[in-house]
Structure formats: C-alpha cells, structure tokens
Design an enzyme around this catalytic site. Structure first.
Site, PDB file in Angstrom:
ATOM      1  N   GLU A 164      34.587  35.870  44.285  1.00 37.79           N
ATOM      2  CA  GLU A 164      35.060  36.472  45.529  1.00 37.79           C
ATOM      3  C   GLU A 164      34.063  37.414  46.213  1.00 37.79           C
ATOM      4  O   GLU A 164      34.305  38.625  46.295  1.00 37.79           O
ATOM      5  CB  GLU A 164      36.374  37.226  45.291  1.00 37.79           C
ATOM      6  CG  GLU A 164      37.480  36.350  44.764  1.00 37.79           C
ATOM      7  CD  GLU A 164      38.858  37.016  44.802  1.00 37.79           C
ATOM      8  OE1 GLU A 164      38.937  38.241  44.996  1.00 37.79           O
ATOM      9  OE2 GLU A 164      39.857  36.297  44.644  1.00 37.79           O
ATOM     10  N   GLU A 359      41.710  30.866  40.494  1.00 40.13           N
ATOM     11  CA  GLU A 359      42.727  31.908  40.342  1.00 40.13           C
ATOM     12  C   GLU A 359      43.920  31.571  41.228  1.00 40.13           C
ATOM     13  O   GLU A 359      43.741  31.125  42.370  1.00 40.13           O
ATOM     14  CB  GLU A 359      42.233  33.295  40.787  1.00 40.13           C
ATOM     15  CG  GLU A 359      41.308  33.964  39.821  1.00 40.13           C
ATOM     16  CD  GLU A 359      40.856  35.341  40.322  1.00 40.13           C
ATOM     17  OE1 GLU A 359      41.588  35.995  41.095  1.00 40.13           O
ATOM     18  OE2 GLU A 359      39.746  35.743  39.938  1.00 40.13           O
TER      19      GLU A 359
HETATM   20  C1  FCB Z   1      41.640  38.580  42.832  1.00 39.78           C
HETATM   21  C2  FCB Z   1      40.623  39.062  41.823  1.00 39.78           C
HETATM   22  C3  FCB Z   1      41.182  39.205  40.421  1.00 39.78           C
HETATM   23  C4  FCB Z   1      42.584  39.766  40.434  1.00 39.78           C
HETATM   24  C5  FCB Z   1      43.456  39.008  41.398  1.00 39.78           C
HETATM   25  C6  FCB Z   1      44.892  39.480  41.428  1.00 39.78           C
HETATM   26  O1  FCB Z   1      41.256  38.975  44.097  1.00 39.78           O
HETATM   27  O2  FCB Z   1      39.538  38.169  41.753  1.00 39.78           O
HETATM   28  O3  FCB Z   1      40.286  39.988  39.680  1.00 39.78           O
HETATM   29  O4  FCB Z   1      42.558  41.111  40.663  1.00 39.78           O
HETATM   30  O5  FCB Z   1      42.927  39.076  42.691  1.00 39.78           O
END
Ligand code: FCB
Length: 455
Positions: A164, A359
């Site tokens: 990210e 994620e």
């Molecule tokens: C993302 C992050 C991860 C976590 C999630 C909820 O933005 O990459 O580390 O905090 O959100």
C-alpha cells in the site's frame, strides 16, 4: 472456469509491526513506528507495537492455529530494521535467524510463506537521512531486498515488494496520521512516490539476480473500487473511468490506482496525471520507467470497500450516496461486497496480470461470550458476501490465484491501536491467549471445499 481454480491459494495475512512485538530485542533497530508510537496523543489509548501479539516469541502457536484453520499460505512481512538496524550496512544475524525459524516452521506445517518486504516499519535511521526523499533511498531498498533474497530464496519463492504505497505516503506524509506523522508539500510527496517506485523496480532486479531459484514477485497496492449501479455498458464504463482517474487535489493525490500501477505494470505514468500534477512533479530520468516496470509475475491487491457509480448524461461518473443505515463495520468502513468482483475485473482488463487479493477483511466488536467462545456472525456474513463476488470474478474469467484474509489474528491496527479487532483468531492482550473465532472455523470449512459453499 466454474468458481475458483483447483490450486486456488487460501491464505491469511499479517504484518511485522502489527504482530511481532520484540521491538527492542536481539539487536533490532528502531522503525518510524517505534518512534511515532511514543508521541503523545497520536495512537488510540496510547498503544504501541512494543509487544503486539508477541509473535516474535509465539510464532509456533500462531502457525499451529493457521494449520488448524487449514490455510495454504501466510502473507507475512519482514521488519527491515530487524535485519538491518541502521537500514543499510551492518546485518543483524539474530533478526535473520528469527525469520529462518518462522519460515521453517511454516514449511514444516505445509504452509507456504508469501513475504512482503515492506509493510510500513521503515528504519528510523534512514528516515533521519531523509527517508524516501533521499536520492539513495531506492538503492537502500534494493540492497535490503537483495539481503532477504540471498537468505530466504532457497525456501521462499513468493514475494511482494511494497504494501500500500498509497497509505505509507498518503497517511505518513500527506495527512500525517500515520508514522512518521508529517504533512509535506505535493512536490515532496511526488518526489517520494517516484523514489518508492524506483525502489520497487530496483528491488525486483536485485531479487531476480540474487535468487537461488525462480521467484514469483508482485506488488501489493490498495484501492477503494468503484462499482457500477447496473450492468449497463454506460454504468460499467463510468465505473471504469472513475477507478483509473486521478484526484484533482495535489495535496491529497495518493488515493488512486493508476499513478501507482501504470508505471509498474504499463511502463508509463498516466497522461491525465502528468498534465494535472505537472508543476509538482520531480525530474523523471530517461530510464526510470524502464526500471520501474520490471516484469512482475502477478499483482497483489488489497481491497476492503468501494463506492457505487452510475453514468451521468455524458457518460461521466456520478458517485452515488449511500442510503441511510448502510451496512458498515466496527471501524465504520462501508460493506460493499461488489468491489471484490469489479476490482479484480477492472484490474485484470487493464493490466492482464494474475491477481492475488492480498488483504480483505473487517473489524468487529468481538467479545468472548459466556460459553467461552467468540461468535462473530458479522465477519462470517461479510466474508461470505465478499468471497462470493470474488468467486464470480473467477468464473467470469478473471485470473484470480489466491486470497489472503486480513488478518489471521487481532493485532495492532496502526493509529487505532488495539481497539479494532480484525482477526480470525481472538487475542486476549492481558495474557496473549489466542482463541479461534467462529469465522475461523467457517473459513476452515470454506477452504476445505474450495468455496463451493459460496452460493
Ligand atoms: C490495510 C493495511 C493493514 C491493515 C488493514 C486493516 O490498509 O495494509 O496493515 O491495517 O488495512
């Protein structure tokens, strides 16, 4: 294809600073998060990642729980200052050994490690030298990537470079709510972003050169995905336009897909941005884009939510307001399962790369009930709805290779501290007891049938 591929990778994810603890042990250097958490008032409840889930000591138990859930893969990140306390130069052997042990334990349990090189815990010593603003910063990152590859590529073949970039530049240096908590000018954030992208490309080159066997390397950006109101061509086109367009405000530009993805995957900055941001842009060297666009094996993508869009009279995207009482998570993030269909689809159509969802998940207000269990029906419902959309994307021809649920366990949620629980496993921070939630068992069953229960 009908549903998920036979070799679909069902995984879970976490990140070094959020779970490890051991912040000052065995020669680890400080990261910008170690520093930032000491600043009064910036993290909920004054929490820090000093101990976190204590996975630095309890990784065997974590892996036992992963095995019980039946995951195929664990996306972990490496703490750069644990390996290189000053960010460059002298190597910390004890730090290297920690990840040796973690990787070996995963492999012995039949779980494939997917390593993210950088998930935000930047070495504080390098930050003092200007961090990503320093022209040497891409090389620092590439040297660190080389070290990781030399040490672990005999056993690990899957890597992501950066997690990210939108967040660690946007939240770290634009809005300043994440470490190191700065608010810099657009000139500076564009310069940093360019160095970050160069660092990505140079790291990929260094890794391919140092690899002990062929590697599969990707990248893990994030996005909020726009999805169409209807299946009409006009609405779909409006959503596509919205996803790849760029914000007007140069002080808040990092929330976008194409500035971060096009250079890496298409070898060019988007023309819209070159025009819009012209006066803030750094010098872009002749070979820079060649370096940045090193061939990748897949695209990792973090996706949590999105916004519904319809076409206006001339086809322009109109962002739709959510209705009163719209479903939301404990963190007030909207629940929009469609983004896990349209996000991968739009990305695949533009970049033609296999996709891993690196994620996806949610925070719930989980508690241990009187029966001693953690019942989290909201998480099961969320995962059911989102994974059903991902399955549909796979059925419709998007090359989706795997899914990493965020997160294997409750952990340090950045500026929200421990107030938010994202895990399939509940962590009682008083004594570090771990307890698989109902959703963990639901995920186990979903993995076991490769998602045929997602109807
Ligand atoms: C993302 C992050 C991860 C976590 C999630 C909820 O933005 O990459 O580390 O905090 O959100």
């Amino acid at each position: 294809m009908d549903g998920f591929r036979k070799d679909f990778v069902w995984g879970v994810a976490a990140a070094s600073y959020q779970v490890e603890g051991g912040a000052f042990e065995d020669g680890k250097g400080w990261s910008i998060w170690d520093m930032y958490c000491r600043k009064p008032g910036v993290i909920a409840n004054g929490d820090t990642g000093d101990i976190a889930c204590d996975s630095y000591h309890r990784y065997r138990e974590d892996i036992r729980l992963m095995k019980e859930i039946g995951v195929h893969a664990y996306r972990l990140s490496i703490s750069w200052p644990r390996l290189l306390p000053s960010g460059t130069g002298k190597v910390n052997e004890k730090g290297l050994s920690y990840y040796d042990a973690l990787i070996d334990e995963l492999l012995q349990n039949g779980i494939t490690p997917y390593i993210t090189l950088f998930h935000w815990d930047y070495p504080y010593e390098l930050y003092k030298r200007g961090g990503w603003l320093n022209p040497d910063s891409p090389q620092w990152f590439a040297d660190y990537a080389k070290l990781v590859t030399e040490r672990y590529s005999d056993r690990v073949t899957h890597f992501f470079t950066l997690n990210e970039p939108q967040c660690f530049i946007g939240l770290g240096f634009e809005s300043g709510v994440h470490a190191p908590g700065q608010r810099l000018s657009a000139d500076d954030t564009f310069q940093m972003a360019h160095n970050v992208l160069l660092g990505h490309g140079m790291a990929v080159m260094a890794m391919r050169a140092a690899a002990k066997q062929p590697l599969e390397i990707g990248y893990a950006p994030t996005a909020s995905f726009m999805y169409p109101l209807t299946d009409s061509l006009e609405d779909i086109e409006a959503a596509r336009r919205a996803n790849f367009s760029l914000p007007d405000d140069p002080q808040s530009w990092t929330w976008n897909v194409s500035w971060w993805n096009d250079p890496v995957l298409l070898g060019e900055y988007p023309a819209e941005g070159l025009a819009k941001y012209e006066k803030y842009l750094p010098h872009i060297g002749q070979d820079d884009l060649k370096i940045i666009s090193q061939p990748l094996d897949f695209l990792g993508q973090n996706i949590y939510n999105g916004v519904q869009v319809k076409a206006g009279e001339t086809g322009e995207p109109i962002y739709l307001k959510r209705y009163t009482g719209f479903p939301k998570t404990a963190l007030n993030w909207p629940i929009t399962p469609e983004c896990l269909y349209w996000g991968p689809r739009f990305l695949y159509e533009r970049y033609h790369k296999p996709i891993y969802i690196t994620e996806n998940g949610l925070a719930c207000n989980d508690v241990i009930s009187v029966d001693g269990k953690v019942h989290d029906p909201n998480r099961i419902d969320f995962l059911y709805r989102y994974l059903r959309e991902l399955k549909k994307a796979s059925t419709d021809g998007v090359d989706v290779r795997g899914y990493f649920q965020w997160s294997i366990m409750d952990n340090f949620e950045w500026h929200s501290g421990y107030a938010e629980r994202f895990g399939l496993v509940y962590v009682d921070y008083r004594d570090q007891t771990r307890l698989i939630k109902d959703s963990g068992y639901w995920y186990r069953d979903t993995i076991a049938c490769n998602g045929t229960n997602l109807i």
